[in-house]
Design a protein around this motif. Structure first.
Motif, PDB file in Angstrom:
ATOM      1  N   LEU A  25       0.779  -1.202  -0.067  1.00 43.06           N
ATOM      2  CA  LEU A  25      -0.003  -0.010   0.262  1.00 43.06           C
ATOM      3  C   LEU A  25       0.891   1.225   0.177  1.00 43.06           C
ATOM      4  CD1 LEU A  25      -2.987  -0.891   2.623  1.00 43.06           C
ATOM      5  CD2 LEU A  25      -3.136  -0.977   0.167  1.00 43.06           C
ATOM      6  N   ALA A  26       1.844   1.351   0.902  1.00 45.58           N
ATOM      7  CA  ALA A  26       2.595   2.525   1.034  1.00 45.58           C
ATOM      8  C   ALA A  26       3.337   2.796  -0.369  1.00 45.58           C
ATOM      9  CB  ALA A  26       3.721   2.340   1.932  1.00 45.58           C
ATOM     10  N   ALA A  27       3.743   1.725  -1.262  1.00 52.78           N
ATOM     11  CA  ALA A  27       4.357   1.910  -2.265  1.00 52.78           C
ATOM     12  C   ALA A  27       3.526   2.288  -3.519  1.00 52.78           C
ATOM     13  CB  ALA A  27       5.197   0.618  -2.892  1.00 52.78           C
ATOM     14  N   HIS A 124       2.327  -8.427  -5.090  1.00 57.76           N
ATOM     15  CA  HIS A 124       1.790  -8.061  -6.563  1.00 57.76           C
ATOM     16  C   HIS A 124       0.191  -7.846  -6.395  1.00 57.76           C
ATOM     17  CE1 HIS A 124       0.521  -9.146 -10.621  1.00 57.76           C
ATOM     18  NE2 HIS A 124       0.439  -8.250 -10.662  1.00 57.76           N
ATOM     19  N   LEU A 125      -0.391  -8.796  -5.907  1.00 55.14           N
ATOM     20  CA  LEU A 125      -2.039  -8.806  -5.795  1.00 55.14           C
ATOM     21  C   LEU A 125      -2.633  -7.911  -4.993  1.00 55.14           C
ATOM     22  CD1 LEU A 125      -2.578 -12.909  -5.755  1.00 55.14           C
ATOM     23  CD2 LEU A 125      -2.643 -11.237  -7.685  1.00 55.14           C
ATOM     24  N   VAL A 126      -1.561  -7.433  -3.845  1.00 55.07           N
ATOM     25  CA  VAL A 126      -2.093  -6.144  -3.149  1.00 55.07           C
ATOM     26  C   VAL A 126      -1.956  -5.082  -3.969  1.00 55.07           C
ATOM     27  CG1 VAL A 126      -1.911  -4.922  -0.915  1.00 55.07           C
ATOM     28  CG2 VAL A 126      -1.969  -7.480  -0.901  1.00 55.07           C
ATOM     29  N   VAL A 127      -1.012  -4.889  -4.472  1.00 54.08           N
ATOM     30  CA  VAL A 127      -0.874  -3.648  -5.537  1.00 54.08           C
ATOM     31  C   VAL A 127      -1.944  -3.723  -6.362  1.00 54.08           C
ATOM     32  CG1 VAL A 127       0.616  -2.676  -7.365  1.00 54.08           C
ATOM     33  CG2 VAL A 127       1.476  -3.332  -5.087  1.00 54.08           C
ATOM     34  N   HIS A 128      -2.177  -4.806  -6.944  1.00 51.66           N
ATOM     35  CA  HIS A 128      -3.435  -4.970  -8.186  1.00 51.66           C
ATOM     36  C   HIS A 128      -4.729  -4.568  -7.687  1.00 51.66           C
ATOM     37  CE1 HIS A 128      -4.964  -6.804 -11.751  1.00 51.66           C
ATOM     38  NE2 HIS A 128      -6.030  -6.950 -10.742  1.00 51.66           N
ATOM     39  N   GLY A 129      -5.010  -4.962  -6.381  1.00 50.09           N
ATOM     40  CA  GLY A 129      -6.387  -4.683  -5.705  1.00 50.09           C
ATOM     41  C   GLY A 129      -6.395  -3.275  -5.323  1.00 50.09           C
ATOM     42  N   THR A 130      -5.119  -2.816  -5.155  1.00 44.05           N
ATOM     43  CA  THR A 130      -5.175  -1.340  -4.608  1.00 44.05           C
ATOM     44  C   THR A 130      -5.658  -0.554  -5.618  1.00 44.05           C
ATOM     45  OG1 THR A 130      -3.775  -1.723  -2.906  1.00 44.05           O
ATOM     46  CG2 THR A 130      -3.859   0.491  -3.623  1.00 44.05           C
ATOM     47  N   MET A 147      -2.796  -0.053 -16.305  1.00 48.14           N
ATOM     48  CA  MET A 147      -2.808  -0.732 -15.062  1.00 48.14           C
ATOM     49  C   MET A 147      -1.790  -1.410 -15.041  1.00 48.14           C
ATOM     50  SD  MET A 147      -5.839  -2.858 -13.309  1.00 48.14           S
ATOM     51  CE  MET A 147      -5.536  -3.537 -11.572  1.00 48.14           C
ATOM     52  N   GLN A 148      -1.173  -2.258 -15.968  1.00 50.40           N
ATOM     53  CA  GLN A 148      -0.004  -3.405 -16.084  1.00 50.40           C
ATOM     54  C   GLN A 148       1.241  -2.315 -15.866  1.00 50.40           C
ATOM     55  OE1 GLN A 148      -0.446  -5.869 -19.234  1.00 50.40           O
ATOM     56  NE2 GLN A 148      -2.227  -6.995 -18.346  1.00 50.40           N
ATOM     57  N   ARG A 149       1.203  -1.220 -16.608  1.00 52.70           N
ATOM     58  CA  ARG A 149       2.621  -0.426 -16.479  1.00 52.70           C
ATOM     59  C   ARG A 149       2.850   0.162 -15.018  1.00 52.70           C
ATOM     60  NH1 ARG A 149       3.314   4.706 -16.425  1.00 52.70           N
ATOM     61  NH2 ARG A 149       1.007   5.171 -17.431  1.00 52.70           N
ATOM     62  N   ILE A 150       1.693   0.439 -14.519  1.00 53.16           N
ATOM     63  CA  ILE A 150       1.866   1.086 -13.090  1.00 53.16           C
ATOM     64  C   ILE A 150       2.070   0.356 -12.246  1.00 53.16           C
ATOM     65  CG2 ILE A 150       0.431   2.184 -11.312  1.00 53.16           C
ATOM     66  CD1 ILE A 150      -0.783   3.862 -13.576  1.00 53.16           C
ATOM     67  N   GLU A 151       1.578  -1.181 -12.309  1.00 47.75           N
ATOM     68  CA  GLU A 151       1.788  -2.167 -11.434  1.00 47.75           C
ATOM     69  C   GLU A 151       3.352  -2.738 -11.444  1.00 47.75           C
ATOM     70  OE1 GLU A 151      -0.524  -5.990 -11.446  1.00 47.75           O
ATOM     71  OE2 GLU A 151      -2.136  -4.630 -12.394  1.00 47.75           O
ATOM     72  N   GLY A 156       8.406  -2.587  -9.402  1.00 53.66           N
ATOM     73  CA  GLY A 156      10.091  -2.527  -9.599  1.00 53.66           C
ATOM     74  C   GLY A 156      10.718  -1.692  -8.484  1.00 53.66           C
ATOM     75  N   LYS A 157      10.077  -0.825  -8.000  1.00 55.23           N
ATOM     76  CA  LYS A 157      10.279  -0.151  -6.932  1.00 55.23           C
ATOM     77  C   LYS A 157      10.401  -0.671  -5.455  1.00 55.23           C
ATOM     78  CE  LYS A 157       8.920   4.526  -8.755  1.00 55.23           C
ATOM     79  NZ  LYS A 157       7.979   5.728  -8.515  1.00 55.23           N
ATOM     80  N   LEU A 158       9.793  -1.784  -5.494  1.00 55.52           N
ATOM     81  CA  LEU A 158       9.993  -3.022  -4.406  1.00 55.52           C
ATOM     82  C   LEU A 158      11.043  -3.994  -4.613  1.00 55.52           C
ATOM     83  CD1 LEU A 158       6.115  -3.213  -3.598  1.00 55.52           C
ATOM     84  CD2 LEU A 158       7.848  -1.924  -2.262  1.00 55.52           C
ATOM     85  N   GLY A 159      11.604  -3.863  -5.727  1.00 48.15           N
ATOM     86  CA  GLY A 159      12.592  -4.771  -6.420  1.00 48.15           C
ATOM     87  C   GLY A 159      12.110  -6.039  -6.686  1.00 48.15           C
TER      88      GLY A 159
END
Length: 164
Positions: A25-27, A124-130, A147-151, A156-159
């Motif tokens: 969520l923070a990312a 990944h799925l939490v980012v997707h759901g968010t 959406m896929q680009r932003i995910e 990527g920023k999370l490594g």
């Protein structure tokens, strides 16, 4: 950030589920310029049986899925591939985003099939759901591309590797 997490399936306790959710969520909020301190979100960590019931009730698809989202407001853009409308704060300044449910069984199976760690797949799925809560979708091709680009950027920023 106010996160209400309900763990219905004890298998989620084998992960640092709360930590994974907070990190994802923070990312996501940082990447999208959303005030994380004002954000309010609920996350249900359940099993396939429970998510199949929810999927049947809310989407008329009584089958298990990995993640479901219920946005507090419809923020979807009118134009395919457009940026969703911004989240508007409530009278108290809070940003009520909505609810996410995630199923252990499906996530574990997908992670194994994809040769990914469960933690990475859940992130990944939490980012997707968010992103769904924030008006992003993947029904129309231009929306899916955005959406896929932003995910991918957030992960990527999370490594984490590009999931697509």
């Amino acid at each position: 950030m106010e996160i209400d997490i309900l763990i219905e399936d004890d298998r989620w306790n084998s992960l640092d589920f709360n930590g994974l959710v907070e990190k994802a969520l923070a990312a996501s909020f940082l990447h999208l310029g959303i005030d994380a301190e004002a954000a309010e979100i609920s996350v249900l960590a359940c099993d396939d049986t429970r998510i199949a019931t929810l999927n049947g009730e809310f989407r008329s698809k009584p089958v298990a899925t990995n993640v479901l989202s219920w946005p507090a407001a419809s923020l979807a853009p009118d134009v395919a591939g457009g940026t969703p409308f911004p989240v508007l704060p409530g009278p108290d300044g809070s940003l009520a985003l909505g609810d996410i449910a995630i199923a252990y069984d499906t996530c574990a199976r997908e992670a194994a099939e994809l040769h990914k760690s469960m933690a990475d797949h859940v992130t990944h799925l939490v980012v997707h759901g968010t992103l769904h809560l924030l008006g992003y979708d993947h029904v129309r091709d231009p929306d899916a591309t955005l959406m896929q680009r932003i995910e991918t950027e957030i992960l990527g920023k999370l490594g984490l590797d590009d999931p697509y």
